[in-house]
Design an enzyme around this catalytic site. Structure first.
Site, PDB file in Angstrom:
ATOM      1  N   ASN A 104      17.084-135.001 -22.819  1.00  9.62           N
ATOM      2  CA  ASN A 104      16.272-133.816 -22.168  1.00  9.62           C
ATOM      3  C   ASN A 104      16.698-132.832 -23.144  1.00  9.62           C
ATOM      4  OD1 ASN A 104      18.911-133.488 -21.834  1.00  9.62           O
ATOM      5  ND2 ASN A 104      18.589-132.589 -19.452  1.00  9.62           N
ATOM      6  N   GLU A 148      22.100-127.735 -20.272  1.00 11.97           N
ATOM      7  CA  GLU A 148      20.773-128.224 -20.008  1.00 11.97           C
ATOM      8  C   GLU A 148      19.713-127.641 -20.003  1.00 11.97           C
ATOM      9  OE1 GLU A 148      20.873-131.373 -19.420  1.00 11.97           O
ATOM     10  OE2 GLU A 148      22.778-131.889 -18.253  1.00 11.97           O
ATOM     11  N   HIS A 161      19.800-131.661 -24.212  1.00  8.22           N
ATOM     12  CA  HIS A 161      21.156-131.024 -23.937  1.00  8.22           C
ATOM     13  C   HIS A 161      22.130-131.204 -24.929  1.00  8.22           C
ATOM     14  CE1 HIS A 161      23.045-134.472 -21.411  1.00  8.22           C
ATOM     15  NE2 HIS A 161      23.444-134.480 -22.663  1.00  8.22           N
ATOM     16  N   ASP A 209      33.201-130.758 -23.756  1.00  2.00           N
ATOM     17  CA  ASP A 209      33.082-130.696 -22.375  1.00  2.00           C
ATOM     18  C   ASP A 209      33.748-131.899 -21.575  1.00  2.00           C
ATOM     19  OD1 ASP A 209      31.801-133.113 -23.406  1.00  2.00           O
ATOM     20  OD2 ASP A 209      29.949-132.235 -22.756  1.00  2.00           O
TER      21      ASP A 209
HETATM   22  C1  F6R Z   1      29.225-135.634 -24.703  1.00  3.12           C
HETATM   23  C2  F6R Z   1      28.244-134.541 -24.432  1.00  3.12           C
HETATM   24  C3  F6R Z   1      26.723-134.885 -24.293  1.00  3.12           C
HETATM   25  C4  F6R Z   1      26.336-136.273 -25.216  1.00  3.12           C
HETATM   26  C5  F6R Z   1      24.684-136.529 -24.741  1.00  3.12           C
HETATM   27  C6  F6R Z   1      24.512-137.732 -25.495  1.00  3.12           C
HETATM   28  O1  F6R Z   1      30.509-135.081 -24.726  1.00  3.12           O
HETATM   29  O2  F6R Z   1      28.530-133.504 -24.745  1.00  3.12           O
HETATM   30  O3  F6R Z   1      26.185-133.878 -24.586  1.00  3.12           O
HETATM   31  O4  F6R Z   1      26.446-135.819 -26.500  1.00  3.12           O
HETATM   32  O5  F6R Z   1      24.574-136.785 -23.417  1.00  3.12           O
HETATM   33  O6  F6R Z   1      25.112-138.758 -24.944  1.00  3.12           O
HETATM   34  P1  F6R Z   1      25.209-140.354 -25.725  1.00  3.12           P
HETATM   35  O7  F6R Z   1      25.700-140.368 -26.969  1.00  3.12           O
HETATM   36  O8  F6R Z   1      26.003-141.218 -24.639  1.00  3.12           O
HETATM   37  O9  F6R Z   1      23.810-140.691 -25.663  1.00  3.12           O
END
Ligand code: F6R
Length: 245
Positions: free
Chosen positions: A114, A121, A116, A45
């Site tokens: 959450n 989401e 995702h 992303d």
């Molecule tokens: C990042 C992404 C997000 C993260 C998720 C966890 O490229 O796609 O889905 O993997 O938000 O983030 P952290 O590792 O910072 O807790």
């Protein structure tokens, strides 16, 4: 994977969870000569509105933690542009690119509090392709820590691979650490597969490994780990719990 298949197509995440993985990949490159020169990299992303030079863009993150530290070739690196004029077109182009390179061999993902995956989401289709994603308020709050705690600075939208894109990868590794992820991990594995818990879509895939530290596995281990329909659950030295779906 890279040792067996130097031309592997790798789908990669950002965030705080994978930082130790990137450090280890850099170590393997420096100390053991792990070669990245043939690998193809596709990012999960990118924030909409942040240019490559922004310190919180995922392009910048990937350069910082991996690409400038190993012998990855610029021509093999694909990250959606968050400042593309036509975002829908950029999403379609990204899906085409994934097809052109023959699909993703290994997709690594983190998980949001959450549930995702990428920026898919809660509520989004479990089969969606790369799309313009609207960040949940909870995600923006969680990510405010990267923007000096100021939630208003966190972009509202991102280009994200979809759950359908991720599910087409040949193999998926999900990594999670910390107690704040334990609820999402429990729900994705134990509760019904639902759009309310995007990560539950990974249970529709037949080659997923989930790597958890003790804190993230806490709820799962206490509760019903034996009831998970998996081939293997085992403890290993690196992680508190490895679940292979
Ligand atoms: C990042 C992404 C997000 C993260 C998720 C966890 O490229 O796609 O889905 O993997 O938000 O983030 P952290 O590792 O910072 O807790």
């Amino acid at each position: 994977m890279l040792r067996k298949k130097p031309h592997a197509v790798l789908g990669l995440p950002t965030g705080s969870t994978p930082i130790p993985m990137y450090k280890e990949l850099v170590r393997l490159h420096i100390k053991e000569g792990l070669d990245f020169s043939h690998a193809i990299f596709l990012n999960l992303d990118e924030y909409i509105g942040l240019p490559k030079t922004h310190s919180q863009s995922y392009y910048y993150y990937m350069q910082q933690y991996l690409f400038t530290q190993v012998n990855a070739k610029a021509k093999n690196i694909y990250i959606p542009s968050g400042i593309a004029k036509d975002i829908e077109k950029e999403c379609a182009k990204y899906e085409d690119k994934i097809r052109q390179v023959g699909g993703i061999d290994l997709q690594v993902v983190g998980i949001g509090t959450n549930g995702h995956i990428g920026f898919c989401e809660p509520g989004v289709s479990l089969s969606i392709a790369t799309h313009k994603a609207t960040l949940a308020q909870r995600t923006r709050k969680d990510n405010a820590r990267f923007f000096k705690g100021d939630v208003s600075q966190v972009p509202t939208h991102a280009i994200s691979m979809g759950l359908g894109t991720v599910r087409k990868a040949k193999k998926i590794i999900l990594m999670a650490n910390g107690q704040k992820k334990s609820q999402a991990i429990y729900k994705m594995l134990i509760e019904p597969i639902t759009t309310h818990m995007p990560a539950s879509a990974l249970r529709l895939h037949n080659n997923v490994t989930i790597l958890l530290d003790k804190a993230a596995a806490q709820k799962l281990k206490k509760a019903v780990a034996p009831n998970i329909k998996t081939n293997r659950i085992h403890i290993n030295a690196l992680t508190a719990l490895t679940v292979t779906l």
